[in-house]
Design a protein around this motif. Sequence first.
Motif, mmCIF file in Angstrom:
data_model
loop_
_atom_site.group_PDB
_atom_site.id
_atom_site.type_symbol
_atom_site.label_atom_id
_atom_site.label_comp_id
_atom_site.label_asym_id
_atom_site.label_seq_id
_atom_site.Cartn_x
_atom_site.Cartn_y
_atom_site.Cartn_z
ATOM 1 N N VAL A 1 0.845 -1.204 0.000
ATOM 2 C CA VAL A 1 0.000 0.000 0.000
ATOM 3 C C VAL A 1 0.876 1.247 0.000
ATOM 4 C CG1 VAL A 1 -1.766 1.274 1.273
ATOM 5 C CG2 VAL A 1 -1.831 -1.227 1.207
ATOM 6 N N ALA A 2 1.919 1.243 0.832
ATOM 7 C CA ALA A 2 2.822 2.394 0.903
ATOM 8 C C ALA A 2 3.505 2.632 -0.436
ATOM 9 C CB ALA A 2 3.869 2.174 1.998
ATOM 10 N N ALA A 3 3.892 1.557 -1.117
ATOM 11 C CA ALA A 3 4.529 1.708 -2.429
ATOM 12 C C ALA A 3 3.565 2.322 -3.430
ATOM 13 C CB ALA A 3 5.012 0.353 -2.927
ATOM 14 N N ALA A 4 2.295 1.859 -3.407
ATOM 15 C CA ALA A 4 1.299 2.410 -4.333
ATOM 16 C C ALA A 4 1.053 3.891 -4.053
ATOM 17 C CB ALA A 4 -0.002 1.622 -4.221
ATOM 18 N N LEU A 5 0.950 4.251 -2.771
ATOM 19 C CA LEU A 5 0.747 5.658 -2.413
ATOM 20 C C LEU A 5 1.981 6.486 -2.774
ATOM 21 C CD1 LEU A 5 -1.034 5.346 1.047
ATOM 22 C CD2 LEU A 5 -2.061 5.820 -1.179
ATOM 23 N N PHE B 1 7.542 8.515 2.377
ATOM 24 C CA PHE B 1 8.680 8.099 3.204
ATOM 25 C C PHE B 1 8.729 8.921 4.494
ATOM 26 C CE2 PHE B 1 13.534 8.009 3.615
ATOM 27 C CZ PHE B 1 13.597 6.690 4.021
ATOM 28 N N VAL B 2 8.590 10.230 4.366
ATOM 29 C CA VAL B 2 8.634 11.119 5.533
ATOM 30 C C VAL B 2 7.424 10.886 6.438
ATOM 31 C CG1 VAL B 2 8.500 13.538 6.263
ATOM 32 C CG2 VAL B 2 10.059 12.876 4.420
ATOM 33 N N GLY C 1 6.743 1.759 9.615
ATOM 34 C CA GLY C 1 7.906 1.103 9.026
ATOM 35 C C GLY C 1 7.661 0.623 7.614
ATOM 36 N N ALA C 2 6.395 0.295 7.298
ATOM 37 C CA ALA C 2 6.052 -0.190 5.956
ATOM 38 C C ALA C 2 6.314 0.857 4.885
ATOM 39 C CB ALA C 2 4.584 -0.611 5.919
ATOM 40 N N ALA C 3 6.246 2.120 5.257
ATOM 41 C CA ALA C 3 6.528 3.182 4.298
ATOM 42 C C ALA C 3 8.010 3.515 4.232
ATOM 43 C CB ALA C 3 5.737 4.439 4.667
ATOM 44 N N ILE C 4 8.795 2.968 5.155
ATOM 45 C CA ILE C 4 10.215 3.318 5.226
ATOM 46 C C ILE C 4 11.085 2.349 4.432
ATOM 47 C CG2 ILE C 4 12.191 3.562 6.785
ATOM 48 C CD1 ILE C 4 10.250 4.513 8.957
ATOM 49 N N LEU C 5 10.974 1.059 4.731
ATOM 50 C CA LEU C 5 11.946 0.101 4.204
ATOM 51 C C LEU C 5 11.960 0.023 2.685
ATOM 52 C CD1 LEU C 5 14.095 -2.008 4.804
ATOM 53 C CD2 LEU C 5 12.287 -3.705 5.036
ATOM 54 N N PRO C 6 10.832 -0.245 1.997
ATOM 55 C CA PRO C 6 10.916 -0.385 0.541
ATOM 56 C C PRO C 6 11.209 0.924 -0.165
ATOM 57 C CG PRO C 6 8.626 -0.486 1.257
ATOM 58 C CD PRO C 6 9.468 -0.497 2.492
#
Length: 490
Positions: free
Chosen positions: A78-82, A92-93, A126-131
């Motif tokens: 989801v974070a990657a899509a957003l 990321f921030v 963290g899901a928005a940070i690592l990838p």
Amino acid sequence: MSTTLALDPPPAPPRSRRPVPVWLALVAASLPMFMATLDNLVMTGALPVIQRSLAPSVEQLQWFVNAYTLSFAAFMLVAAALGDRWGRRRVFVIGIALFTVASAAAALAQDPASLIAARAVQGVGGAAILPLSLTLLAGAVPERLRPMAIGVWGGVSGLGIALGPLIGGAVVEGMSWRGIFWLNVPVAVVAIPLVLVALRESRGRAQRLDLVGVLLAGVGVLLGVWGIIRADDDGWGSARVLTMLGASLVLLAAFVAWERRVPNPLVPLRLFRSRSFSVANTTSLAFAVGMFGAVFLLTQYLQVDMGYSPLEAGVRTLPWTAAPMVVAPLAGALAPRTGIRPLLLGGLVLQAAALAWLAVVTDGDPTYASLVPSFVLAGIGMGLTFAPSATAVLADMAEDDHAVASSTNATVREVGVALGVALLMAVFQAAGGALTPADYATGLPAALWVGAAIVAVGAVSALWLPRRSPAGNGASAGSMAPAGRMAPAA
């Protein structure tokens, strides 16, 4: 009725073209990622202390770790899509900020349920940070330096995971278990301005968010891990466990079927046409299940059975945890010359051998010195795995697919961590192990043998990494000409 959610991005900020030193981009991308990966296992050294403080059940003890890894895994795609739609640096921030707020909530928790809830929110951040850290780094460094940059990134990622027990032990002994969460606040205060200065904004393909895919995958994984955790108390043949595991399989099968037909899939199945991508994800899953389930048990073994304090136990893991810091950057530098397959295969073989060695040694009355050679072997193996695995994932990917490819691999790995903790703990308890000095060593060897076997399966699958394939389109790992081997730097 539409099954997807349209998310209109805010206006894009003007893009800065000023050059940024490579070292600064590396620090900006790696520091938040180190913070997020550290929290995978930072609690393992503190679990005996938290158990005395909050009096959790054995199941709650596992959820202190699994609540983080499962929400981490469920929201990465989801974070990657957003990020592709709203801007990767922006998301990321936001992830760093959410992670930091949840860390403060975890530090203030007064009961097991509150701590588990805070850990789950931490995982979302963290899901928005690592990838996205890998994607932003790949766009911030010149193509010829990407193999080196990914090697350093892999080393820092491995270091964050491996140093979790050491840092957790040091903070617990010097302050309290709550300090392991307060530690994230000053890191974020430094990291956010650094990201805004050193990493430029980027976007991928803008598409609707696949909400059905999110629900099918997230609930399917959650039920599977929960079923494994409950199996030891309820029995593998109990109606509740069988229902959970059966529902998990049905939902994950439905997820694959849905992704085949939806026009904007959460995970484009076409990515798996790349043999390098498919094999890298298979090896990542086996590595995470076997290795991190074993780390979870071994870190507590040093305290519960051998009697070390949290800090003493963390220091004694250094022969294991320090090796990836040295080996992973070397593996990244060697990959253009040797290819990915020998490094990844060698790393997995060494880890499987190390776990088997530990299973033999702990089936008795070992001294700490007798554990050191296997710790060193495991550390070298981990160092040889991190960077080549990240490189193989992106080998054949177009630039627009970098975020989703990296997120898919990170999701697989985090699911593996949760499954590994649940599965090896279930084996540990089924073999007679318990969190007491008298019984801990009873169940440990059986769990380590299972971990070694799973990592060995990953090593066998690494043999299918292609030697050569058509050039990837914009591969971030150094513009790899073959999927399993990078083109030399210009």
